[in-house]
Design a protein around this motif. Structure first.
Motif, PDB file in Angstrom:
ATOM      1  N   MET A   1       0.843  -1.199   0.000  1.00  0.00           N
ATOM      2  CA  MET A   1       0.000   0.000   0.000  1.00  0.00           C
ATOM      3  C   MET A   1       0.877   1.248   0.000  1.00  0.00           C
ATOM      4  SD  MET A   1      -2.924   1.149   2.761  1.00  0.00           S
ATOM      5  CE  MET A   1      -1.731   1.364   4.088  1.00  0.00           C
ATOM      6  N   ALA A   2       0.544   2.213  -0.827  1.00  0.00           N
ATOM      7  CA  ALA A   2       1.343   3.434  -0.909  1.00  0.00           C
ATOM      8  C   ALA A   2       1.196   4.248   0.364  1.00  0.00           C
ATOM      9  CB  ALA A   2       0.881   4.268  -2.105  1.00  0.00           C
ATOM     10  N   THR A   3       2.293   4.894   0.789  1.00  0.00           N
ATOM     11  CA  THR A   3       2.199   5.788   1.933  1.00  0.00           C
ATOM     12  C   THR A   3       1.581   7.090   1.478  1.00  0.00           C
ATOM     13  OG1 THR A   3       4.391   6.721   1.519  1.00  0.00           O
ATOM     14  CG2 THR A   3       4.274   4.774   2.941  1.00  0.00           C
ATOM     15  N   GLN A   4       1.188   7.901   2.471  1.00  0.00           N
ATOM     16  CA  GLN A   4       0.520   9.157   2.120  1.00  0.00           C
ATOM     17  C   GLN A   4       1.424  10.051   1.296  1.00  0.00           C
ATOM     18  OE1 GLN A   4       0.939  12.473   3.123  1.00  0.00           O
ATOM     19  NE2 GLN A   4      -0.998  13.278   2.351  1.00  0.00           N
ATOM     20  N   SER A   5       2.742  10.016   1.552  1.00  0.00           N
ATOM     21  CA  SER A   5       3.662  10.880   0.821  1.00  0.00           C
ATOM     22  C   SER A   5       3.715  10.526  -0.660  1.00  0.00           C
ATOM     23  CB  SER A   5       5.065  10.806   1.441  1.00  0.00           C
ATOM     24  OG  SER A   5       5.539   9.480   1.408  1.00  0.00           O
ATOM     25  N   GLU A   6       3.328   9.273  -0.998  1.00  0.00           N
ATOM     26  CA  GLU A   6       3.350   8.843  -2.387  1.00  0.00           C
ATOM     27  C   GLU A   6       2.011   9.072  -3.084  1.00  0.00           C
ATOM     28  OE1 GLU A   6       4.325   4.837  -1.442  1.00  0.00           O
ATOM     29  OE2 GLU A   6       6.441   5.098  -1.875  1.00  0.00           O
ATOM     30  N   LEU A   7       0.977   9.372  -2.301  1.00  0.00           N
ATOM     31  CA  LEU A   7      -0.355   9.558  -2.856  1.00  0.00           C
ATOM     32  C   LEU A   7      -0.609  11.006  -3.248  1.00  0.00           C
ATOM     33  CD1 LEU A   7      -2.594   7.435  -0.446  1.00  0.00           C
ATOM     34  CD2 LEU A   7      -2.126   6.950  -2.842  1.00  0.00           C
ATOM     35  N   THR A   8      -1.463  11.199  -4.230  1.00  0.00           N
ATOM     36  CA  THR A   8      -1.966  12.519  -4.592  1.00  0.00           C
ATOM     37  C   THR A   8      -3.466  12.383  -4.780  1.00  0.00           C
ATOM     38  OG1 THR A   8      -1.765  12.190  -6.981  1.00  0.00           O
ATOM     39  CG2 THR A   8       0.191  13.036  -5.817  1.00  0.00           C
ATOM     40  N   LEU A   9      -4.153  13.500  -4.868  1.00  0.00           N
ATOM     41  CA  LEU A   9      -5.586  13.444  -5.122  1.00  0.00           C
ATOM     42  C   LEU A   9      -5.891  12.777  -6.451  1.00  0.00           C
ATOM     43  CD1 LEU A   9      -6.857  16.893  -3.772  1.00  0.00           C
ATOM     44  CD2 LEU A   9      -7.471  14.615  -2.932  1.00  0.00           C
ATOM     45  N   ALA A  10      -4.971  12.920  -7.412  1.00  0.00           N
ATOM     46  CA  ALA A  10      -5.177  12.293  -8.716  1.00  0.00           C
ATOM     47  C   ALA A  10      -5.137  10.768  -8.614  1.00  0.00           C
ATOM     48  CB  ALA A  10      -4.127  12.780  -9.701  1.00  0.00           C
ATOM     49  N   ASP A  11      -4.376  10.257  -7.646  1.00  0.00           N
ATOM     50  CA  ASP A  11      -4.250   8.806  -7.459  1.00  0.00           C
ATOM     51  C   ASP A  11      -5.306   8.244  -6.510  1.00  0.00           C
ATOM     52  OD1 ASP A  11      -1.879   8.925  -8.954  1.00  0.00           O
ATOM     53  OD2 ASP A  11      -0.723   9.422  -7.153  1.00  0.00           O
ATOM     54  N   TYR A  12      -6.016   9.123  -5.827  1.00  0.00           N
ATOM     55  CA  TYR A  12      -6.893   8.712  -4.731  1.00  0.00           C
ATOM     56  C   TYR A  12      -8.050   7.827  -5.180  1.00  0.00           C
ATOM     57  CZ  TYR A  12     -10.542   9.057  -1.193  1.00  0.00           C
ATOM     58  OH  TYR A  12     -11.542   8.763  -0.291  1.00  0.00           O
ATOM     59  N   THR A  13      -8.285   6.782  -4.424  1.00  0.00           N
ATOM     60  CA  THR A  13      -9.505   5.989  -4.558  1.00  0.00           C
ATOM     61  C   THR A  13     -10.067   5.784  -3.157  1.00  0.00           C
ATOM     62  OG1 THR A  13      -8.252   3.910  -4.443  1.00  0.00           O
ATOM     63  CG2 THR A  13      -8.789   4.758  -6.641  1.00  0.00           C
ATOM     64  N   PHE A  14     -11.382   5.798  -3.040  1.00  0.00           N
ATOM     65  CA  PHE A  14     -12.010   5.678  -1.732  1.00  0.00           C
ATOM     66  C   PHE A  14     -11.772   4.285  -1.150  1.00  0.00           C
ATOM     67  CE2 PHE A  14     -15.746   4.821   1.005  1.00  0.00           C
ATOM     68  CZ  PHE A  14     -15.550   5.846   1.926  1.00  0.00           C
ATOM     69  N   PRO A  15     -11.300   4.208   0.103  1.00  0.00           N
ATOM     70  CA  PRO A  15     -11.022   2.907   0.719  1.00  0.00           C
ATOM     71  C   PRO A  15     -12.307   2.218   1.199  1.00  0.00           C
ATOM     72  CG  PRO A  15     -10.509   4.667   2.253  1.00  0.00           C
ATOM     73  CD  PRO A  15     -10.909   5.332   0.981  1.00  0.00           C
ATOM     74  N   ALA A  16     -12.824   1.321   0.402  1.00  0.00           N
ATOM     75  CA  ALA A  16     -14.112   0.689   0.716  1.00  0.00           C
ATOM     76  C   ALA A  16     -13.985  -0.777   1.105  1.00  0.00           C
ATOM     77  CB  ALA A  16     -15.046   0.815  -0.485  1.00  0.00           C
ATOM     78  N   ALA A  17     -12.769  -1.297   1.187  1.00  0.00           N
ATOM     79  CA  ALA A  17     -12.583  -2.734   1.410  1.00  0.00           C
ATOM     80  C   ALA A  17     -13.187  -3.205   2.729  1.00  0.00           C
ATOM     81  CB  ALA A  17     -11.096  -3.082   1.359  1.00  0.00           C
ATOM     82  N   ARG A  18     -13.159  -2.359   3.764  1.00  0.00           N
ATOM     83  CA  ARG A  18     -13.671  -2.777   5.076  1.00  0.00           C
ATOM     84  C   ARG A  18     -15.104  -2.318   5.322  1.00  0.00           C
ATOM     85  NH1 ARG A  18      -8.216  -1.264   8.568  1.00  0.00           N
ATOM     86  NH2 ARG A  18      -6.830  -2.726   7.467  1.00  0.00           N
ATOM     87  N   LEU A  19     -15.673  -1.634   4.377  1.00  0.00           N
ATOM     88  CA  LEU A  19     -17.062  -1.197   4.510  1.00  0.00           C
ATOM     89  C   LEU A  19     -17.974  -2.387   4.232  1.00  0.00           C
ATOM     90  CD1 LEU A  19     -18.993   1.287   4.863  1.00  0.00           C
ATOM     91  CD2 LEU A  19     -18.959   1.471   2.363  1.00  0.00           C
ATOM     92  N   ARG A  20     -18.783  -2.759   5.215  1.00  0.00           N
ATOM     93  CA  ARG A  20     -19.687  -3.897   5.027  1.00  0.00           C
ATOM     94  C   ARG A  20     -20.804  -3.483   4.082  1.00  0.00           C
ATOM     95  NH1 ARG A  20     -23.582  -5.995   8.695  1.00  0.00           N
ATOM     96  NH2 ARG A  20     -22.805  -4.583  10.306  1.00  0.00           N
ATOM     97  N   ARG A  21     -21.006  -4.241   3.024  1.00  0.00           N
ATOM     98  CA  ARG A  21     -21.909  -3.843   1.958  1.00  0.00           C
ATOM     99  C   ARG A  21     -23.316  -4.408   2.105  1.00  0.00           C
ATOM    100  NH1 ARG A  21     -19.347  -1.799  -2.276  1.00  0.00           N
ATOM    101  NH2 ARG A  21     -21.366  -0.795  -2.552  1.00  0.00           N
ATOM    102  N   ARG A  22     -23.583  -5.094   3.210  1.00  0.00           N
ATOM    103  CA  ARG A  22     -24.913  -5.638   3.452  1.00  0.00           C
ATOM    104  C   ARG A  22     -25.183  -5.639   4.952  1.00  0.00           C
ATOM    105  NH1 ARG A  22     -28.047  -9.446   0.344  1.00  0.00           N
ATOM    106  NH2 ARG A  22     -29.654 -10.450   1.616  1.00  0.00           N
ATOM    107  N   ILE A  23     -26.361  -5.192   5.347  1.00  0.00           N
ATOM    108  CA  ILE A  23     -26.699  -5.220   6.765  1.00  0.00           C
ATOM    109  C   ILE A  23     -27.453  -6.506   7.071  1.00  0.00           C
ATOM    110  CG2 ILE A  23     -26.691  -2.722   7.056  1.00  0.00           C
ATOM    111  CD1 ILE A  23     -29.719  -2.743   6.962  1.00  0.00           C
ATOM    112  N   SER A  24     -27.341  -6.946   8.322  1.00  0.00           N
ATOM    113  CA  SER A  24     -27.958  -8.208   8.706  1.00  0.00           C
ATOM    114  C   SER A  24     -29.416  -8.057   9.113  1.00  0.00           C
ATOM    115  CB  SER A  24     -27.163  -8.841   9.859  1.00  0.00           C
ATOM    116  OG  SER A  24     -27.069  -7.944  10.955  1.00  0.00           O
ATOM    117  N   THR A  25     -29.812  -6.843   9.528  1.00  0.00           N
ATOM    118  CA  THR A  25     -31.192  -6.589   9.941  1.00  0.00           C
ATOM    119  C   THR A  25     -31.784  -5.505   9.050  1.00  0.00           C
ATOM    120  OG1 THR A  25     -30.544  -7.094  12.228  1.00  0.00           O
ATOM    121  CG2 THR A  25     -32.704  -6.062  11.893  1.00  0.00           C
ATOM    122  N   PRO A  26     -32.588  -5.872   8.062  1.00  0.00           N
ATOM    123  CA  PRO A  26     -33.100  -4.896   7.095  1.00  0.00           C
ATOM    124  C   PRO A  26     -33.856  -3.724   7.712  1.00  0.00           C
ATOM    125  CG  PRO A  26     -33.493  -7.124   6.326  1.00  0.00           C
ATOM    126  CD  PRO A  26     -33.002  -7.246   7.727  1.00  0.00           C
TER     127      PRO A  26
END
Length: 284
Positions: A1-26
């Motif tokens: 994973m790139a460190t912040q010093s290597e990142l720019t806004l042009a390279d940025y992607t939203f970190p969604a890997a740990r965002l749970r995409r389904r809830i258990s109780t509708p």
């Protein structure tokens, strides 16, 4: 994973890997917690606040937590003890590396200009609800409720005349709301008394195990050449030692700022004045 010093806004992607995409109780509303702050350095209290908020939401609300994010202020926030954003982002990333649900989002820190808290919360709302389309419930998709997570110091600054623009308080508390962790030395009832119009969107969390760790105290220990182990995560300790941070408070910082905008430590600190005299929350 790139460190912040290597990142720019042009390279940025939203970190969604740990965002749970389904809830258990509708029937519940998906909730994403956002902690904005300095995190100089991040402490175990900053991390513990997420767990306290998740427990509170599960037992006391109709929310179901599906994710959480740290967001560091950028270098435009000039304050004594605030090391460069790349270091604070890297330390936060190390602190949550083993978490299954807390992420570090560098978007705010990548900006050269200061961003108000409202704009940061708008960013999360856009990425999670507009770009990703919220989460799946099994009965269709639902938008996530985005909420600010902060220490009681934040509410105290909001109730102090002249620190925040009322329009910003209204925007944040009406559209997002805040989960607030009680803090020793802060009269939460007095602070809330001036925020009655938004009381239904403010959730106050009691600390059942008192934790008084603050970034200010950690920096003080470092200046005195004292151990900070078990106050901050071990990978953060090693990072601070490797990069020789905080040896002389201010020597490695981006500058200092005195006067209005500095709030109490430990949970949150007020950001510097922004548009219309507004300020935001910050963690250490």
């Amino acid at each position: 994973m790139a460190t912040q010093s290597e990142l720019t806004l042009a390279d940025y992607t939203f970190p969604a890997a740990r965002l749970r995409r389904r809830i258990s109780t509708p029937a519940r509303t998906p909730l994403v917690l956002i902690a904005c702050g300095s995190f100089s350095p991040i402490t175990f209290l900053h991390l513990r606040m997420f767990e306290m908020a998740a427990d509170y939401a599960r037992f006391n609300t109709q929310f179901e937590v599906v994710g959480a994010y740290l967001s560091c202020v950028g270098d435009a926030y000039k304050k004594t003890g605030l090391v460069k954003a790349e270091h604070r982002v890297n330390m936060c990333s190390l602190a949550v590396a083993q978490s299954s649900w807390i992420s570090m989002d560098p978007w705010e820190a990548l900006h050269a200009e200061y961003l108000e808290t409202a704009k940061v919360l708008d960013h999360f709302n856009y990425e999670i609800n507009e770009v990703l389309g919220g989460v799946e419930t099994g009965e269709g998709r639902k938008k996530c409720h985005i909420a600010l997570l902060a220490g009681a110091d934040l509410i105290q600054t909001m109730s102090t005349p002249g620190v925040w623009a009322e329009s910003d308080i209204d925007y944040i508390l009406k559209n997002f709301g805040a989960f607030i962790v009680e803090r020793t030395g802060t009269d939460i009832d007095e602070a809330l008394s001036t925020l009655q119009p938004w009381k239904s969107n403010i959730w106050v969390i009691q600390q059942l195990v008192q934790n008084d760790i603050s970034s200010t105290k950690v920096r003080l220990f470092l200046r005195r050449d004292m151990s900070i182990r078990y106050l901050v995560p071990e990978p953060v300790v090693q990072y601070i030692e490797e990069h020789e941070l905080y040896d002389d408070d201010g020597a490695a910082s981006t500058g200092s700022r005195s006067g209005k905008g500095k709030g109490a430590e430990g949970g949150q600190e007020a950001k510097p004045a922004g548009e219309a005299g507004s300020s935001g929350s910050g963690g250490g």
